[in-house]
Design an enzyme around this catalytic site. Structure first.
Site, PDB file in Angstrom:
ATOM      1  N   SER A   1       0.819  -1.396   0.184  1.00 25.20           N
ATOM      2  CA  SER A   1      -0.186  -0.254  -0.017  1.00 25.20           C
ATOM      3  C   SER A   1       0.906   1.277  -0.143  1.00 25.20           C
ATOM      4  CB  SER A   1      -0.845  -0.092   1.102  1.00 25.20           C
ATOM      5  OG  SER A   1      -1.851  -1.204   1.271  1.00 25.20           O
TER       6      SER A   1
ATOM      7  N   TYR B   1      26.101 -10.791  13.559  1.00 28.38           N
ATOM      8  CA  TYR B   1      26.092  -9.486  13.375  1.00 28.38           C
ATOM      9  C   TYR B   1      26.862  -8.840  14.518  1.00 28.38           C
ATOM     10  CZ  TYR B   1      25.637  -4.657  11.757  1.00 28.38           C
ATOM     11  OH  TYR B   1      25.779  -3.315  11.217  1.00 28.38           O
TER      12      TYR B   1
ATOM     13  N   ARG C   1       2.393   1.693  -3.484  1.00 28.56           N
ATOM     14  CA  ARG C   1       1.420   2.064  -4.476  1.00 28.56           C
ATOM     15  C   ARG C   1       1.262   3.241  -4.502  1.00 28.56           C
ATOM     16  NH1 ARG C   1      -2.458  -3.257  -5.304  1.00 28.56           N
ATOM     17  NH2 ARG C   1      -1.053  -4.615  -4.882  1.00 28.56           N
TER      18      ARG C   1
ATOM     19  N   THR D   1      16.728   1.279  10.439  1.00 26.07           N
ATOM     20  CA  THR D   1      16.838   2.616   9.733  1.00 26.07           C
ATOM     21  C   THR D   1      16.354   2.259   8.135  1.00 26.07           C
ATOM     22  OG1 THR D   1      18.839   3.579  10.903  1.00 26.07           O
ATOM     23  CG2 THR D   1      18.391   4.425   8.636  1.00 26.07           C
ATOM     24  N   LEU D   2      15.550   3.189   7.668  1.00 22.96           N
ATOM     25  CA  LEU D   2      14.695   3.075   6.469  1.00 22.96           C
ATOM     26  C   LEU D   2      15.390   3.800   5.652  1.00 22.96           C
ATOM     27  CD1 LEU D   2      11.076   2.163   7.906  1.00 22.96           C
ATOM     28  CD2 LEU D   2      12.773   0.646   6.807  1.00 22.96           C
ATOM     29  N   GLU D   3      15.522   3.396   4.313  1.00 22.99           N
ATOM     30  CA  GLU D   3      15.789   4.510   3.331  1.00 22.99           C
ATOM     31  C   GLU D   3      14.297   4.853   2.557  1.00 22.99           C
ATOM     32  OE1 GLU D   3      17.888   1.728   2.644  1.00 22.99           O
ATOM     33  OE2 GLU D   3      19.414   2.443   3.965  1.00 22.99           O
TER      34      GLU D   3
END
Length: 180
Positions: free
Chosen positions: A98, A156, A101, A121-123
């Site tokens: 969603s 990690y 879009r 963290t998002l780009e």
């Protein structure tokens, strides 16, 4: 193996996956929806006409319940949720359909390694020819969790481990940056 909703609930109960805050109604058939936080970093132009990716970036930091992303612009954001994966789980971070879009592309380099702990963290990239307004707590992305065949012997421990807010690029800490 991708975890189903049944697996996810079991792994949460066994604390092989930890999510704080956790909303059970965000569990989907084979993923968990994560929500948008209120901390953002807008990359700032360097004083030169270009930015060397192996040098530190400069950001304008904003904390807000709502922001507007200009058309054809990029911003870093964070999830509200702090996640922890054990050393036999990895995750793909995908934008929700969603949201995509609506012309907002979401990425986080797409991958969360076994043993990761932190907020994601998002780009974000507004692909539209118009500004787009987003709000804190918006279900913005989903994590698809995969079980590795065997536990990682080197979970990690990288430069983004434990991040609690939006974290800008640390490519300047990579080995090749030190070799330059």
């Amino acid at each position: 193996m991708i975890l189903s909703d049944t697996d996810i609930k079991q792994y949460l109960q066994q604390e092989k996956i930890k999510i704080t805050p956790f909303h059970e109604n965000h569990i989907e058939p084979a993923s968990i929806d994560l929500t948008l936080g209120k901390h953002y970093l807008f990359p700032q132009s360097s004083q030169e006409s270009s930015q060397n990716i192996l040098e530190p970036f400069h950001y304008k930091e904003i904390q807000a319940h709502e922001i507007t992303i200009p058309a054809k612009s990029f911003v870093l954001a964070t999830t509200n949720e702090y996640i922890e994966l054990n050393n036999q789980l990895a995750a793909f971070v995908e934008g929700r359909s969603s949201i995509g879009r609506a012309g907002l592309f979401i990425q986080n380099a797409g991958w969360v390694d076994p043993g990761f702990q932190g907020n994601i963290t998002l780009e974000l990239y507004n692909a539209n020819n118009f500004d787009l307004t987003i709000q804190e707590n918006l279900r913005i992305c989903q994590v698809v969790i995969a079980k590795t065949q065997s536990p990682s012997t080197k979970p990690y421990k990288g430069k983004y481990q434990g991040q609690a807010t939006t974290t800008g690029s640390m490519s300047f800490k990579d080995k090749e940056a030190k070799d330059v």
